[in-house]
Structure formats: C-alpha cells, structure tokens
Design an enzyme around this catalytic site. Sequence first.
Site, PDB file in Angstrom:
ATOM      1  N   GLY A  63       0.821  -1.208   0.000  1.00  0.00           N
ATOM      2  CA  GLY A  63       0.000   0.000   0.000  1.00  0.00           C
ATOM      3  C   GLY A  63       0.857   1.261   0.000  1.00  0.00           C
ATOM      4  CD  GLU A  84      17.379  -3.639  18.253  1.00  0.00           C
ATOM      5  OE1 GLU A  84      16.989  -3.582  19.438  1.00  0.00           O
ATOM      6  OE2 GLU A  84      18.523  -3.993  17.915  1.00  0.00           O
ATOM      7  CG  ASP A 141       8.516   4.563  12.969  1.00  0.00           C
ATOM      8  OD1 ASP A 141       7.984   3.469  12.693  1.00  0.00           O
ATOM      9  OD2 ASP A 141       8.749   4.911  14.138  1.00  0.00           O
ATOM     10  CB  SER A 142       3.453   6.664  11.043  1.00  0.00           C
ATOM     11  OG  SER A 142       3.062   5.403  10.539  1.00  0.00           O
ATOM     12  CG  PHE A 199      -4.238  -0.803   8.715  1.00  0.00           C
ATOM     13  CD1 PHE A 199      -3.041  -0.519   9.343  1.00  0.00           C
ATOM     14  CD2 PHE A 199      -4.541  -0.152   7.532  1.00  0.00           C
ATOM     15  CE1 PHE A 199      -2.158   0.399   8.808  1.00  0.00           C
ATOM     16  CE2 PHE A 199      -3.661   0.773   6.982  1.00  0.00           C
ATOM     17  CZ  PHE A 199      -2.468   1.045   7.624  1.00  0.00           C
ATOM     18  N   GLY A 200      -4.935  -1.140  12.239  1.00  0.00           N
ATOM     19  CA  GLY A 200      -4.318  -0.485  13.387  1.00  0.00           C
ATOM     20  C   GLY A 200      -5.368   0.150  14.286  1.00  0.00           C
ATOM     21  CG  ASP A 249      -6.955   3.377  10.461  1.00  0.00           C
ATOM     22  OD1 ASP A 249      -6.154   4.145  11.040  1.00  0.00           O
ATOM     23  OD2 ASP A 249      -6.786   2.966   9.298  1.00  0.00           O
ATOM     24  CG  HIS A 252      -0.301   9.710   9.708  1.00  0.00           C
ATOM     25  ND1 HIS A 252      -1.508   9.091   9.442  1.00  0.00           N
ATOM     26  CD2 HIS A 252       0.499   8.733  10.208  1.00  0.00           C
ATOM     27  CE1 HIS A 252      -1.442   7.814   9.766  1.00  0.00           C
ATOM     28  NE2 HIS A 252      -0.232   7.567  10.217  1.00  0.00           N
TER      29      HIS A 252
END
Length: 203
Positions: A11, A40, A69-70, A152-153, A155, A180
């Site tokens: 995506g 990592e 990264d979010s 997802f997450g 949301d 974002h």
Amino acid sequence: MKIILATQNRGKIRELQELLADENIEVLSLLDISNWEDVEENGETFADNAALKARAAVQKTGLIALADDSGLVVDALNGAPGVYSARYAGEPKDDERNNDKLLHQLESIPDDKRTARFRCALVIATPDGKEYLTEGTVEGLILRQRRGLDGFGYDPLFFVQDFARTMAELNVAQKNKLSHRAQAFRKAIPILQALKESQTLDT
C-alpha cells in the site's frame, strides 16, 4: 532517477508510486532487494526510526532512500503508544490487542480529554550522507468503541472531527488525501525533484 522506499508494505509502495507518476522517478522497494535484513527500530522518536531504515537502505543499494515511521500519540497517555504503537500490547504485533489495551488505558478519561493524533516522519537519505525530514499529522479523538471496517491499526477508534467519521469509516480516496503518511509523502516530492535535477546536472 531510481529511489528505494524502505518498506515491504504494498500500500505504501503504490501510494508513493502514484504520487511520483509524473516525475520520471522510479520507486523500488524492499520487495526488489534480496537478502534484506530488518533494521531494529530502537529510536526514541518516529524520525529516529525512519532515519535508521533509510540509512540501511542507502547502504544496501546505493540509491536515494526513503523510509517512514508513524504511530498514534495520545495526550492523556503522555504521548503513548508513540513509537511502540505497533507493539503496544506486546509481541507478536496484534491490532485487536493494541486497541483493547488503548481502550482500557483510557477507560476513566472523559470524552473531551481523549485527544490524539497520528504522526508520520519520513526521512530521505542520499548516498553522499545528506538527510531530509518531512512530517505529517492528523488530529482526532479516541472513541470508546470501534467504528468502521475499512481501516487497520487504531483506525476504528480514531475519530476525525472534520469528517465526523473514524479513519476506518473513510474511503480510500478520503484517507489518502488526509493521512499523516500522505502528507509526509507529498512534502517529499519537491525534495526529490531537486535531487533529481542535481543528479542531471552532475551527469
């Protein structure tokens, strides 16, 4: 010009490819790289983690690299889950357990104090050591129960007041416009255009 997006998320790859469709910039990803070892993500901020991934991708490929990264930042939880958003409820990562933990942590918090935001940091790293940072933010509130099936997450719990819907109730076009990550990607376009022009001048 070829660049690499340090992700295996189809995506995200498709989103950046669409944004750069008219820029004559080819977007590769970790799906195109053999023997990639996951980095990592032990940074203290979203920008730290994005930079770690971007630097690793530059080192591996020699191409200009992008990495993001979010996560979710909740005011009543002093910024948690933050960089731990994906693994808030522990390993293995699980969206349902993360949401359950978030609801439990906010159980006693009144509705008007459940302010939160999704934040994204995107780092562009070049083979000659330069780095550029763009960011995006979406403000919202954390609901007391899930709504919507398309996200997802976090949301289903993240209510966007301008749309009077959760992120999981928005369609793909609406979400891609305000998200974002989309904000951070769009801000990266002029930087990539400038890098492409400088490459052209150098050849």
